[in-house]
Design a protein around this motif. Structure first.
Motif, PDB file in Angstrom:
ATOM      1  N   CYS A  53      -1.170   3.856  22.240  1.00 19.95           N
ATOM      2  CA  CYS A  53      -2.016   2.802  22.797  1.00 19.95           C
ATOM      3  C   CYS A  53      -2.984   3.434  23.789  1.00 19.95           C
ATOM      4  CB  CYS A  53      -1.154   1.735  23.467  1.00 19.95           C
ATOM      5  SG  CYS A  53       0.017   0.961  22.327  1.00 19.95           S
ATOM      6  N   ALA A  54      -4.269   3.352  23.476  1.00 24.24           N
ATOM      7  CA  ALA A  54      -5.273   4.146  24.175  1.00 24.24           C
ATOM      8  C   ALA A  54      -5.770   3.502  25.457  1.00 24.24           C
ATOM      9  CB  ALA A  54      -6.459   4.412  23.256  1.00 24.24           C
ATOM     10  N   ILE A  55      -5.837   4.319  26.505  1.00 21.79           N
ATOM     11  CA  ILE A  55      -6.675   4.037  27.663  1.00 21.79           C
ATOM     12  C   ILE A  55      -8.049   4.611  27.310  1.00 21.79           C
ATOM     13  CG2 ILE A  55      -7.133   4.630  30.067  1.00 21.79           C
ATOM     14  CD1 ILE A  55      -4.101   4.767  30.485  1.00 21.79           C
ATOM     15  N   TYR A  56      -8.997   3.743  27.070  1.00 23.25           N
ATOM     16  CA  TYR A  56     -10.339   4.162  26.659  1.00 23.25           C
ATOM     17  C   TYR A  56     -11.360   3.464  27.537  1.00 23.25           C
ATOM     18  CZ  TYR A  56     -14.754   3.719  24.186  1.00 23.25           C
ATOM     19  OH  TYR A  56     -16.096   3.675  23.891  1.00 23.25           O
ATOM     20  N   ILE A  57     -12.260   4.221  28.126  1.00 22.66           N
ATOM     21  CA  ILE A  57     -13.285   3.671  29.008  1.00 22.66           C
ATOM     22  C   ILE A  57     -14.567   3.495  28.208  1.00 22.66           C
ATOM     23  CG2 ILE A  57     -14.410   3.855  31.246  1.00 22.66           C
ATOM     24  CD1 ILE A  57     -11.298   4.017  31.283  1.00 22.66           C
ATOM     25  N   MET A 130      -4.573   8.605  26.230  1.00 26.13           N
ATOM     26  CA  MET A 130      -5.870   8.547  26.889  1.00 26.13           C
ATOM     27  C   MET A 130      -6.927   9.081  25.930  1.00 26.13           C
ATOM     28  SD  MET A 130      -6.978   9.974  30.670  1.00 26.13           S
ATOM     29  CE  MET A 130      -5.962   8.755  31.519  1.00 26.13           C
ATOM     30  N   GLU A 131      -7.908   8.257  25.587  1.00 24.47           N
ATOM     31  CA  GLU A 131      -8.954   8.629  24.639  1.00 24.47           C
ATOM     32  C   GLU A 131     -10.223   8.977  25.420  1.00 24.47           C
ATOM     33  OE1 GLU A 131     -10.721   6.999  20.420  1.00 24.47           O
ATOM     34  OE2 GLU A 131     -10.293   5.523  21.974  1.00 24.47           O
ATOM     35  N   GLY A 132     -10.408  10.283  25.653  1.00 20.28           N
ATOM     36  CA  GLY A 132     -11.477  10.739  26.530  1.00 20.28           C
ATOM     37  C   GLY A 132     -10.974  10.793  27.958  1.00 20.28           C
ATOM     38  N   CYS A 133     -11.135  11.945  28.599  1.00 16.25           N
ATOM     39  CA  CYS A 133     -10.480  12.171  29.898  1.00 16.25           C
ATOM     40  C   CYS A 133     -11.433  12.023  31.072  1.00 16.25           C
ATOM     41  CB  CYS A 133      -9.825  13.552  29.900  1.00 16.25           C
ATOM     42  SG  CYS A 133      -8.369  13.626  28.840  1.00 16.25           S
ATOM     43  N   GLY A 155      -6.781  12.637  24.094  1.00 17.07           N
ATOM     44  CA  GLY A 155      -7.889  13.332  23.466  1.00 17.07           C
ATOM     45  C   GLY A 155      -8.834  13.780  24.555  1.00 17.07           C
ATOM     46  N   PRO A 156      -9.146  15.060  24.649  1.00 16.52           N
ATOM     47  CA  PRO A 156     -10.000  15.533  25.745  1.00 16.52           C
ATOM     48  C   PRO A 156     -11.328  14.796  25.848  1.00 16.52           C
ATOM     49  CG  PRO A 156      -9.009  17.393  24.599  1.00 16.52           C
ATOM     50  CD  PRO A 156      -8.685  16.164  23.783  1.00 16.52           C
ATOM     51  N   VAL A 157     -11.889  14.417  24.694  1.00 20.13           N
ATOM     52  CA  VAL A 157     -13.178  13.713  24.683  1.00 20.13           C
ATOM     53  C   VAL A 157     -13.129  12.550  23.713  1.00 20.13           C
ATOM     54  CG1 VAL A 157     -14.513  15.756  25.295  1.00 20.13           C
ATOM     55  CG2 VAL A 157     -14.159  15.206  22.882  1.00 20.13           C
ATOM     56  N   TRP A 158     -13.941  11.537  23.995  1.00 24.16           N
ATOM     57  CA  TRP A 158     -14.341  10.555  22.991  1.00 24.16           C
ATOM     58  C   TRP A 158     -15.665  11.056  22.438  1.00 24.16           C
ATOM     59  CZ3 TRP A 158     -18.269   6.535  23.131  1.00 24.16           C
ATOM     60  CH2 TRP A 158     -18.165   5.632  22.064  1.00 24.16           C
ATOM     61  N   SER A 159     -16.397  10.237  21.695  1.00 20.73           N
ATOM     62  CA  SER A 159     -17.678  10.677  21.135  1.00 20.73           C
ATOM     63  C   SER A 159     -18.786  10.625  22.186  1.00 20.73           C
ATOM     64  CB  SER A 159     -18.025   9.835  19.910  1.00 20.73           C
ATOM     65  OG  SER A 159     -17.186  10.176  18.829  1.00 20.73           O
ATOM     66  N   ARG A 160     -18.548  11.346  23.266  1.00 21.76           N
ATOM     67  CA  ARG A 160     -19.541  11.626  24.300  1.00 21.76           C
ATOM     68  C   ARG A 160     -19.025  12.854  25.032  1.00 21.76           C
ATOM     69  NH1 ARG A 160     -17.646   6.250  26.815  1.00 21.76           N
ATOM     70  NH2 ARG A 160     -15.636   6.919  27.622  1.00 21.76           N
ATOM     71  N   ASN A 161     -19.859  13.481  25.824  1.00 21.62           N
ATOM     72  CA  ASN A 161     -19.475  14.698  26.522  1.00 21.62           C
ATOM     73  C   ASN A 161     -18.883  14.373  27.883  1.00 21.62           C
ATOM     74  OD1 ASN A 161     -20.700  15.949  24.312  1.00 21.62           O
ATOM     75  ND2 ASN A 161     -22.655  16.199  25.389  1.00 21.62           N
ATOM     76  N   ARG A 195       1.937  22.797  28.864  1.00 16.63           N
ATOM     77  CA  ARG A 195       2.995  22.985  29.857  1.00 16.63           C
ATOM     78  C   ARG A 195       3.780  21.687  30.086  1.00 16.63           C
ATOM     79  NH1 ARG A 195       2.592  21.702  35.083  1.00 16.63           N
ATOM     80  NH2 ARG A 195       0.304  21.691  35.016  1.00 16.63           N
ATOM     81  N   LEU A 196       3.066  20.577  30.211  1.00 15.13           N
ATOM     82  CA  LEU A 196       3.707  19.302  30.524  1.00 15.13           C
ATOM     83  C   LEU A 196       4.394  18.674  29.311  1.00 15.13           C
ATOM     84  CD1 LEU A 196       0.906  17.743  32.759  1.00 15.13           C
ATOM     85  CD2 LEU A 196       3.195  18.402  33.522  1.00 15.13           C
ATOM     86  N   GLY A 197       3.837  18.927  28.138  1.00 20.87           N
ATOM     87  CA  GLY A 197       4.320  18.240  26.952  1.00 20.87           C
ATOM     88  C   GLY A 197       3.540  16.969  26.695  1.00 20.87           C
ATOM     89  N   ILE A 198       2.207  17.098  26.633  1.00 21.59           N
ATOM     90  CA  ILE A 198       1.318  15.987  26.309  1.00 21.59           C
ATOM     91  C   ILE A 198       0.630  16.327  24.995  1.00 21.59           C
ATOM     92  CG2 ILE A 198      -0.719  14.662  27.005  1.00 21.59           C
ATOM     93  CD1 ILE A 198      -0.042  15.298  29.906  1.00 21.59           C
ATOM     94  N   LEU A 199       0.738  15.452  24.008  1.00 22.09           N
ATOM     95  CA  LEU A 199       0.104  15.669  22.717  1.00 22.09           C
ATOM     96  C   LEU A 199      -1.409  15.750  22.878  1.00 22.09           C
ATOM     97  CD1 LEU A 199       0.910  13.950  19.378  1.00 22.09           C
ATOM     98  CD2 LEU A 199      -1.420  13.739  20.283  1.00 22.09           C
ATOM     99  N   LEU A 200      -2.041  16.662  22.158  1.00 21.37           N
ATOM    100  CA  LEU A 200      -3.494  16.820  22.171  1.00 21.37           C
ATOM    101  C   LEU A 200      -4.075  16.237  20.888  1.00 21.37           C
ATOM    102  CD1 LEU A 200      -3.465  20.411  23.578  1.00 21.37           C
ATOM    103  CD2 LEU A 200      -4.809  18.550  24.602  1.00 21.37           C
ATOM    104  N   ASP A 201      -4.993  15.294  21.042  1.00 21.22           N
ATOM    105  CA  ASP A 201      -5.618  14.616  19.906  1.00 21.22           C
ATOM    106  C   ASP A 201      -7.006  15.190  19.665  1.00 21.22           C
ATOM    107  OD1 ASP A 201      -6.537  12.809  18.003  1.00 21.22           O
ATOM    108  OD2 ASP A 201      -6.922  11.227  19.469  1.00 21.22           O
ATOM    109  N   LEU A 202      -7.277  15.575  18.423  1.00 18.95           N
ATOM    110  CA  LEU A 202      -8.531  16.242  18.071  1.00 18.95           C
ATOM    111  C   LEU A 202      -9.500  15.322  17.330  1.00 18.95           C
ATOM    112  CD1 LEU A 202      -6.861  19.565  16.922  1.00 18.95           C
ATOM    113  CD2 LEU A 202      -8.058  19.143  19.067  1.00 18.95           C
ATOM    114  N   SER A 203      -9.297  14.016  17.409  1.00 23.05           N
ATOM    115  CA  SER A 203     -10.053  13.103  16.552  1.00 23.05           C
ATOM    116  C   SER A 203     -11.539  12.994  16.888  1.00 23.05           C
ATOM    117  CB  SER A 203      -9.420  11.707  16.585  1.00 23.05           C
ATOM    118  OG  SER A 203      -8.253  11.684  15.816  1.00 23.05           O
ATOM    119  N   HIS A 204     -11.937  13.075  18.122  1.00 18.84           N
ATOM    120  CA  HIS A 204     -13.344  12.839  18.480  1.00 18.84           C
ATOM    121  C   HIS A 204     -14.082  14.103  18.882  1.00 18.84           C
ATOM    122  CE1 HIS A 204     -14.003   8.421  18.481  1.00 18.84           C
ATOM    123  NE2 HIS A 204     -12.701   8.358  18.657  1.00 18.84           N
ATOM    124  N   ILE A 205     -13.424  15.233  18.877  1.00 18.57           N
ATOM    125  CA  ILE A 205     -14.045  16.454  19.374  1.00 18.57           C
ATOM    126  C   ILE A 205     -14.898  17.109  18.288  1.00 18.57           C
ATOM    127  CG2 ILE A 205     -12.253  18.141  18.740  1.00 18.57           C
ATOM    128  CD1 ILE A 205     -12.422  19.081  21.741  1.00 18.57           C
TER     129      ILE A 205
END
Length: 350
Positions: A53-57, A130-133, A155-161, A195-205
């Motif tokens: 469930c995404a936190i997306y801004i 979290m979708e975009g950090c 996901g480190p980024v959504w479809s913006r920088n 290190r923490l154990g947080i999944l990395l999502d590559l969908s928007h990068i």
């Protein structure tokens, strides 16, 4: 009925948006609504047992796709967001997740054991994503705080920088190799998630960002809601070469139900046949194997085929795959077991 764990939804964005108009998010989710795609009654009806469930801004003014006479479009990337307002909204969305958990409307899960327990109790198993950090600072102090609060995927980024990397645009036809990848802060973010154990999502990068993560992470490569570029050449979809890398890492791709990412013409049109969804699954299974394919609907974040409609129609996807020849073991993997495997790996469960 096959229980489904879904790789991506935007229900928190919908609940937060409606809360601005005075709606109680707990009542909306727990009791049901005719808005959007997901609530507890419709999820139970459709066997949608949980998901990320995404936190997306939102940028608040996302530019619409404007196809030319050939049906092609290239939507400009949204401008980067300021951190402080993004943090405020992220905290508000997280608070909704906690309120739903306290009310018993869903269960906020931090382990695969939590997810399976929620399945047994017929309670929606929510994993905070979290979708975009944009809400995370360069020093990653907020990341530690969100992790302690239950964040287990991002996901480190959504479809913006942003300060961590570059996002792939909404464009058709277009390559995912659309710009630079991770920044130095982005590499630090990847290492912190490992290190923490947080999944990395590559969908928007971007594709370059995908390869930057691939050479840095110790996790399986995971795209929570993406499809096959070979079938629908939008910039958000994955090339066969990217899928090969996901297979080699024993990672996963979650099928995105967004019609723009399913149709061969890349158009936003709910009159999209279920066969378009099946052909993407077929392609991904052929390329990566049955263990690397799952579901990532993008409920509450996209126009999806009318044949599904909302969470209550989730079994229509299962029925279409069954009719295409997928047996019970394969369906169990696609619907939930592949997700539980990669989540356990990313979360250091062994």
């Amino acid at each position: 009925m096959q229980l489904i764990f879904d790789g991506h939804n935007d229900v928190l964005l919908r609940l937060w948006t409606n809360m601005q108009g005075g709606t109680d998010p707990v009542a909306e989710f727990r009791d049901g609504t005719d808005h959007g795609h997901i609530d507890a009654p419709r999820a139970r009806s459709g066997g949608l047992a949980g998901g990320l469930c995404a936190i997306y801004i939102s940028s608040g003014h996302h530019a619409p796709r404007k196809p030319d006479l050939n049906g092609h479009y290239a939507t400009p990337l949204e401008a980067p967001l300021e951190r402080q307002p993004s943090l405020d909204i992220a905290l508000a969305m997280a608070s909704i997740a906690f309120r739903l958990d306290r009310a018993g409307a869903w269960r906020l899960c931090r382990s695969t054991a939590d997810i399976r327990s929620a399945f047994e109790d017929r309670t929606f198993a929510a994993v905070l994503h979290m979708e975009g950090c944009e809400a995370i600072d360069r020093e990653l102090q907020a990341l530690e705080t969100f992790y302690s609060a239950g964040l287990r995927s991002l996901g480190p980024v959504w479809s913006r920088n942003n300060i961590f990397g570059h996002g792939a645009p909404f464009a058709y036809p277009a390559s995912p190799d659309s710009g630079p990848g991770l920044t130095e802060a982005g590499f630090d973010l990847v290492r912190a998630c490992n290190r923490l154990g947080i999944l990395l999502d590559l969908s928007h990068i971007t594709e370059q960002g995908f390869w930057d993560v691939a050479r840095t992470t110790d996790q399986p490569l995971i795209a929570t809601h993406s499809n096959a570029h070979a079938l629908t050449p939008v910039a958000r979809n994955l090339t066969d070469r990217q899928m090969d890398a996901i297979r080699e890492s024993h990672g996963l791709v979650g099928l995105n139900y967004a019609t723009t990412m399913l149709r061969s013409d890349g158009q936003e049109n709910a009159d999209t046949p279920m066969s378009d969804m099946v052909r993407h699954v077929d392609h991904m299974v052929k390329r990566m194997g049955i263990d690397c394919v799952a579901l990532g609907s993008d409920f509450d974040g996209a126009t999806i085929p009318a044949g599904i409609g909302d969470a209550a129609g989730s079994q229509q996807m299962v029925a279409a795959l069954r009719a295409a020849g997928y047996d019970a073991d394969a369906l169990a993997k696609i619907c939930r077991e592949n997700w539980l495997r990669v989540l356990g790996k990313a979360w250091h469960e062994g």
